[in-house]
Write a protein that holds these residues in place. Structure first.
Motif, PDB file in Angstrom:
ATOM      1  N   GLY A 313       0.793  -1.222   0.000  1.00  0.00           N
ATOM      2  CA  GLY A 313       0.000   0.000   0.000  1.00  0.00           C
ATOM      3  C   GLY A 313       0.822   1.267   0.000  1.00  0.00           C
ATOM      4  N   ASP A 333     -10.228  -4.266   6.535  1.00  0.00           N
ATOM      5  CA  ASP A 333     -10.045  -3.474   5.312  1.00  0.00           C
ATOM      6  C   ASP A 333      -8.818  -3.880   4.511  1.00  0.00           C
ATOM      7  N   SER A 335      -5.657  -3.775   5.561  1.00  0.00           N
ATOM      8  CA  SER A 335      -4.412  -3.187   6.060  1.00  0.00           C
ATOM      9  C   SER A 335      -3.770  -4.138   7.066  1.00  0.00           C
ATOM     10  N   ARG A 337      -1.790  -4.918  10.661  1.00  0.00           N
ATOM     11  CA  ARG A 337      -1.485  -4.482  12.020  1.00  0.00           C
ATOM     12  C   ARG A 337      -0.906  -5.657  12.791  1.00  0.00           C
ATOM     13  N   SER A 342       1.860  -0.844  11.912  1.00  0.00           N
ATOM     14  CA  SER A 342       0.674  -0.664  11.081  1.00  0.00           C
ATOM     15  C   SER A 342       1.115  -0.239   9.688  1.00  0.00           C
ATOM     16  N   PRO A 344      -0.411   0.500   5.509  1.00  0.00           N
ATOM     17  CA  PRO A 344      -1.662   0.809   4.810  1.00  0.00           C
ATOM     18  C   PRO A 344      -1.913  -0.079   3.602  1.00  0.00           C
ATOM     19  N   GLY A 345      -3.111   0.122   3.045  1.00  0.00           N
ATOM     20  CA  GLY A 345      -3.465  -0.525   1.790  1.00  0.00           C
ATOM     21  C   GLY A 345      -4.293  -1.780   1.995  1.00  0.00           C
ATOM     22  N   ASP A 346      -4.857  -2.257   0.911  1.00  0.00           N
ATOM     23  CA  ASP A 346      -5.571  -3.526   0.922  1.00  0.00           C
ATOM     24  C   ASP A 346      -4.586  -4.606   0.480  1.00  0.00           C
TER      25      ASP A 346
END
Length: 426
Positions: A313, A333, A335, A337, A342, A344-346
């Motif tokens: 992401g 979603d 992402s 974690r 953490s 981002p992105g799918d």
């Protein structure tokens, strides 16, 4: 930065040998043009000195003996050196390894833009005098692989237990949970907790403070010596859990080389053939401890060095070694974690796809990035190999704050995997 190319038909025509593998690794590094990597400590200009990379691979063909190679690059060897490996996959013979170093204030100094290696006093790590010298970069959090093995040995000796409660920093958790966090998302707190365990069990004894402390006993070093892995060092940690520069450990005290790291993985890999260099009666991990170690490595969340699925992401993403991302870390979603990490992105496509399983540990600081692990093809793919890389290309060379290193490292991972697939699945 050049895109990785499989060149499968060319690789298939050339038999897989130590010589062809070594040259393929050398060319794969040169193809990434690491000398052009922008350095944020030097105004974004290309790095003044060719960075250090220590890269080793051991391939396990379906038929025939394992094939291994180790290549090394540095400001003194920008064209690369191919290591001379002793018979039986023994130690490297043509390299004099020097320990990394820091100054009196505890700062890593060898990799500054204006650093002058000719003016530094180097401490030998391994190898003779009349061979090429290479400074071994600090392994960063790859060191946690060594500690994971040390904890497994303590358990096997009845001096600790995987389900034993262990308190650190006001929290009590079982050893297995501390170990999982140390490896899967590189928790420094978990690392410190397990360092206290090593000291409490008597496996490491140290006297004195951060400035003048010295070790009286280190069973981890004795284990590595018994395995013939003499460049693996986890020295001068403290009973309070200190393992960084400020505690008198860290850079210059903790050492790994790529060749000894892949041999440690060979010893750990349950599906690898017998390690020929080991003497009869050499130490081994119990099936339980090996399973704990392998599970932690397989659950790795930080696919962001040789493999890069966790960074899918981030703008400008470059594909790396095509590993499947463990789905346990993905949020609804898509992402990621994991503990304090953490991203981002799918990322669900990386958890559903991929060509290989990559059981590995990464490391990263401002000056260093490393990755080492066991690669196995996801059926029907059959490739099986070990890989380790230790570099002086830390986060100061990253294109984005969420990246641990330059995109050139995952691109290198993709290029190497394409070559290994062509050789091992032809």
């Amino acid at each position: 930065m050049k895109a990785p190319q499989a060149a499968a038909s060319q690789v298939r025509r050339e038999p897989l040998t130590a010589a062809s593998l070594g040259e393929a690794l050398r060319q794969a590094v040169l193809a990434q043009d690491f000398g052009a990597t922008p350095d944020s400590q030097d105004g974004g200009r290309p790095v003044r000195h060719f960075p250090s990379l220590d890269l080793a691979v051991v391939a396990f063909p379906d038929h025939g003996a394992p094939v291994a190679a180790n290549v090394l690059f540095s400001r003194e060897h920008p064209a690369g050196l191919i290591a001379d490996i002793a018979e039986g996959y023994g130690p490297v013979r043509n390299i004099r390894f020097l320990a990394d170093q820091r100054d009196g204030d505890g700062h890593s100094i060898a990799w500054r833009p204006d650093s002058d290696w000719s003016a530094m006093d180097w401490v030998p790590l391994a190898g003779g005098e009349e061979v090429a010298r290479v400074v071994a970069p600090y392994p960063a959090s790859l060191l946690k692989l060594m500690l994971l093995v040390g904890v497994g040995r303590l358990v096997d000796q009845g001096r600790a237990g995987w389900w034993q409660p262990l308190s650190y920093g006001g929290r009590e958790r079982v050893v297995a949970d501390w170990a999982s966090d140390m490896v899967t998302w590189s928790s420094n707190e978990a690392t410190s907790a397990l360092v206290t365990l090593m000291h409490a069990a008597g496996a490491i004894r140290r006297e004195g403070g951060p400035g003048d402390g010295s070790e009286l006993r280190n069973e981890l070093h004795a284990l590595f010596a018994a395995l013939g892995l003499t460049t693996l060092r986890l020295a001068n940690t403290t009973a309070e859990g200190g393992w960084g520069n400020g505690s008198g450990s860290g850079v210059g005290q903790i050492q790994m080389t790529a060749w000894d790291t892949v041999r440690l993985l060979w010893w750990l890999d349950p599906l690898a053939p017998r390690a020929p260099w080991l003497r009869p009666g050499a130490p081994r991990l119990s099936p339980e401890s090996r399973n704990h170690a392998m599970q932690a490595l397989q659950d790795q969340a930080l696919h962001e060095v040789l493999s890069s699925g966790a960074l899918g992401g981030v703008p400008g993403w470059v594909p790396g070694l095509p590993a499947r991302l463990p789905g346990r870390w993905l949020q609804p979603d898509g992402s990621l974690r994991a503990g304090e990490v953490s991203l981002p992105g799918d990322l669900r496509r990386f958890a559903a796809g991929g060509e290989v399983w990559f059981a590995h540990k990464t490391g990263n600081t401002e000056n260093y990035a490393s990755d080492a692990g066991i690669v196995r093809g996801i059926l029907p793919r059959r490739r099986h190999y070990l890989i380790a890389v230790l570099t002086s290309l830390g986060s100061r060379y990253a294109p984005d704050p969420r990246c641990p290193t330059t995109w050139r490292i995952p691109a290198l991972g993709a290029a190497i995997d394409a070559r290994m697939a062509a050789w091992l699945e032809a």
